[in-house]
Enzyme design. Sequence first.
Site, short mmCIF file in Angstrom:
data_model
loop_
_atom_site.label_atom_id
_atom_site.label_comp_id
_atom_site.label_asym_id
_atom_site.label_seq_id
_atom_site.Cartn_x
_atom_site.Cartn_y
_atom_site.Cartn_z
N GLU A 85 0.81 -1.22 0.00
CA GLU A 85 0.00 0.00 0.00
C GLU A 85 0.84 1.28 0.00
OE1 GLU A 85 -4.18 -0.48 1.87
OE2 GLU A 85 -2.77 -1.10 3.44
N HIS A 104 -0.01 5.26 7.86
CA HIS A 104 -1.23 4.47 7.65
C HIS A 104 -1.33 3.43 8.76
CE1 HIS A 104 -4.40 2.08 6.08
NE2 HIS A 104 -3.62 1.04 5.83
N HIS A 106 -4.26 0.93 11.54
CA HIS A 106 -5.57 0.34 11.82
C HIS A 106 -5.78 0.33 13.33
CE1 HIS A 106 -3.37 -1.86 8.57
NE2 HIS A 106 -4.36 -1.37 7.86
N HIS A 174 -11.50 -0.22 7.02
CA HIS A 174 -10.07 -0.47 6.80
C HIS A 174 -9.17 0.10 7.88
CE1 HIS A 174 -6.53 -0.48 3.69
NE2 HIS A 174 -6.10 -0.65 4.92
#
Lengths: 280, 280, 280, 280
Positions: A85, A104, A106, A174
Amino acid sequence: MTDEERPVPDKFAELRHELAVANRILAHEGVIDAFGHVSIRHPDDPGRYFLSRSRSPELVEPGDILEFDLDSQPVKTPTMQLYAERVIHGEIYKMRPDVVAVCHHHAAAVMPFCISGDPIVPVFHLGAAMGAVVPFWDSRDDFGDTNLLVVKPAEGASLARALGRHSIVLMRRHGATVVGASLRELVFRGIYSCDNAHYLSEAKRLGNFSPLTPGEIEMAQAIYQLPNAQSRAWEYWTTRLAKQDEMPSRATRVVKSVIKKQTAAKPAKKPAKSKGRKRR
Amino acid sequence: MTDEERPVPDKFAELRHELAVANRILAHEGVIDAFGHVSIRHPDDPGRYFLSRSRSPELVEPGDILEFDLDSQPVKTPTMQLYAERVIHGEIYKMRPDVVAVCHHHAAAVMPFCISGDPIVPVFHLGAAMGAVVPFWDSRDDFGDTNLLVVKPAEGASLARALGRHSIVLMRRHGATVVGASLRELVFRGIYSCDNAHYLSEAKRLGNFSPLTPGEIEMAQAIYQLPNAQSRAWEYWTTRLAKQDEMPSRATRVVKSVIKKQTAAKPAKKPAKSKGRKRR
Amino acid sequence: MTDEERPVPDKFAELRHELAVANRILAHEGVIDAFGHVSIRHPDDPGRYFLSRSRSPELVEPGDILEFDLDSQPVKTPTMQLYAERVIHGEIYKMRPDVVAVCHHHAAAVMPFCISGDPIVPVFHLGAAMGAVVPFWDSRDDFGDTNLLVVKPAEGASLARALGRHSIVLMRRHGATVVGASLRELVFRGIYSCDNAHYLSEAKRLGNFSPLTPGEIEMAQAIYQLPNAQSRAWEYWTTRLAKQDEMPSRATRVVKSVIKKQTAAKPAKKPAKSKGRKRR
Amino acid sequence: MTDEERPVPDKFAELRHELAVANRILAHEGVIDAFGHVSIRHPDDPGRYFLSRSRSPELVEPGDILEFDLDSQPVKTPTMQLYAERVIHGEIYKMRPDVVAVCHHHAAAVMPFCISGDPIVPVFHLGAAMGAVVPFWDSRDDFGDTNLLVVKPAEGASLARALGRHSIVLMRRHGATVVGASLRELVFRGIYSCDNAHYLSEAKRLGNFSPLTPGEIEMAQAIYQLPNAQSRAWEYWTTRLAKQDEMPSRATRVVKSVIKKQTAAKPAKKPAKSKGRKRR
């Protein structure tokens, strides 16, 4: 030792180390687990950024840090896997010349909002670091059914458009992507946006909640700029890493052998270019 | 070694050590994270208090502890950053001569109440240490939009008025400030008020809850005074710190070089004075 | 070394060690924090029990374990503070000759039920160790306003009556008391009743929950008796302690000097007697 | 050293080690506590599987790993206790020739669903590893009141039928059982299904939630197959174990003395056979 194996001096040793530290802080403070990544734009060339090879941030070492162009192509062909990604970083760097660092993640604190679609707003002074608005991005809007990963440049560009001028974008079903004007601001924002999300969730269950006013947000956003705020927090997080023996090693030389020679033609390096939004 | 560098004996070495321990206990037991602070009034001069320089409580060492007047001006010009919100301590010490120790924190357990405005009441015997009433303070009431930090003396005085005769004040969209008649009582109250807030939040989700009666609160508040309660808890918290190798070092001498000589005139030390509430 | 200081052989060294281990397991597994205590009845004399001096269970060593009669008077005059609430143990041992071990705690998982009055029922197989019914006790019923501590024999007897034939009693606005037919059963029950409470609380928020049937409870209660269940769990908990270097030391001799000689007459040891409930 | 005591070379040393690692990862990452177990099918003989003797997964060593037939009878008579619920593994291996690894657990994140009967659906990309459907199994349906353990082959077969072609089955009032096409896939699925359950629970309390579409689930299920996903996660989990000194030891030889010779006839080994569902 052959020429290939001889270490070359690394003028970005300090930057690689700081980026590894930032990766590890975000892992250690509960923002990132096995998956997620943190990058920083090249200090001298806005068309490049630094990002680890595919490795959990908790484990990233300076020697893992590679250089990419804004199409997220590695500058030198690597011998190791890359983050699938990484276009998240490259496309945001293209669209946001003010952004110096991207993460990025989660994080558990924000996932319920990514899943429910409930908005996150700043609810305490340190949460104002997120900014007044936290937009959503849903891959379904532009791409229909996908595996939810942001892998294609078009997906990264779509995400970057949803981020817009804001500091965090929540990715439906996501996770989240955070940006910063510096690596340390990114870390501060990443950590305190998670605290904010958690407190908001808990407050909503008690009943009503009163968010910060626009004026409060604007003023509290500047808290991070206070000199004692910056240094106190960084010392806190790095010392906590050091106490757990989790600081990365200091690598001042990049060993040539991690750079694989290719006799075949390398893919042409595309020049950095802006997509979509005009630069301020 | 010059005269500037020669250590001076520190007659408050034990106090500095105990204050550093209190800082670290509150960090280790989850009340304080990167931001927050703990102070103690000077045992001999009610117009002074001791507080660390700007450093996360988890890391505070005895050598970080500085002396302030009640206008929160450092007695000697320091070489290091100071807590921006130290007026919280000074203004409370002015208004509350019975208060010997103060802690400002943003504990996760109380933040949902600071955000929602839901009241906190004692719901178990150790939570009675908070007292029957936990008032709120909202910076908007006196100051409109601010960055929510308590930096100006007028802001600290406003907060101290909201605290009134109580033991804890919840600061809307910010955190909490706790006071104690001793440093160890402050630590006990800080920790068990957080437990109380957490249990109250969980009980409210199950359904109804029955708080303590005024008589129960009054009687249970005295639990802390029981000799075995005091010593057992302090041994528990300090041993837990020691087991994690988190106890501060023992500094018996303050090195002169941390005190920077100023050739320019120092700001006049203002005498300690009470603002607002009459002293009992 | 004088006669006073010479160690006497301790025939209960193994029992003291096991009781210290049980204290530490319950602390380490999150059932007990600074306050709370664990006891075991004397194996040879049902009119005696062993309990630590006033010390947090996490820190209890074999040398802290003292002997009490069922009026909770120490057999030998101690030099250290005693648990204020030790009558909880003595009064239960009086009323329940089948009980071999007792634990009083304020575990976070059960506190919301103690505060809300919501009942706890077994909701999974290991929670059946609690038994079908978990009664409440409210000090207000017999004593009106108190400080909520169980200090007087009459208060302990009242609590023991509320416990009745059950395995756990929830003390309103205070905590819980658990009993066991063995020390290891007590530990198992203490830990899994907390898990059960936590899962029940979470399930209630999702919506409905279906508790175990009486038949399931009766059968699942026997799970602890399965040999591999007993040994597997005890190995798990003790190894986790050992890995954290938290096992108590092995003390085989009780030093005489911890036993203070009194020239004045000691309080008469009262014979163990049953109060209230008839023995089965 | 007698013939009995001489170590025999163990050609499955690597497999035993990997299975011990998987046990410890699932314990360390919060899926398994004192009770629960993890197995792997024999790589050469589909009628056999490997499973530890009765021991908490956190402590499992390669030398604990025993071999069983699909009736869950040990191949060699052991000297140690066996897991009472090993039929869960054997019966699933019988019914599912595609399954290579099985885990039974009582993870806190899924227990509220096992208790409430609320369905679990994938709500984020990594949760898609669970598959689109997570069936329930309730021992009451086939067996009425039991102690909720799956001990008899008929109970294991009933559970395997409820699992069907899916990847996880939730056992009412008990826990969950997870399967995988490889041991590493099992670990990935075990961990991320728990995260998914937790996020779903939190999202439901915020309000609505939008699960993944069937297309998204199908595509996101393949994320685990991405090479960098597999290696990154495994490196992350094993390094976290190693940092805590929790990796199992490497045993290359199985000492004969753990295998007890029996002069009496051993129970006949039953051939592996399929029960209920036809094999695809």
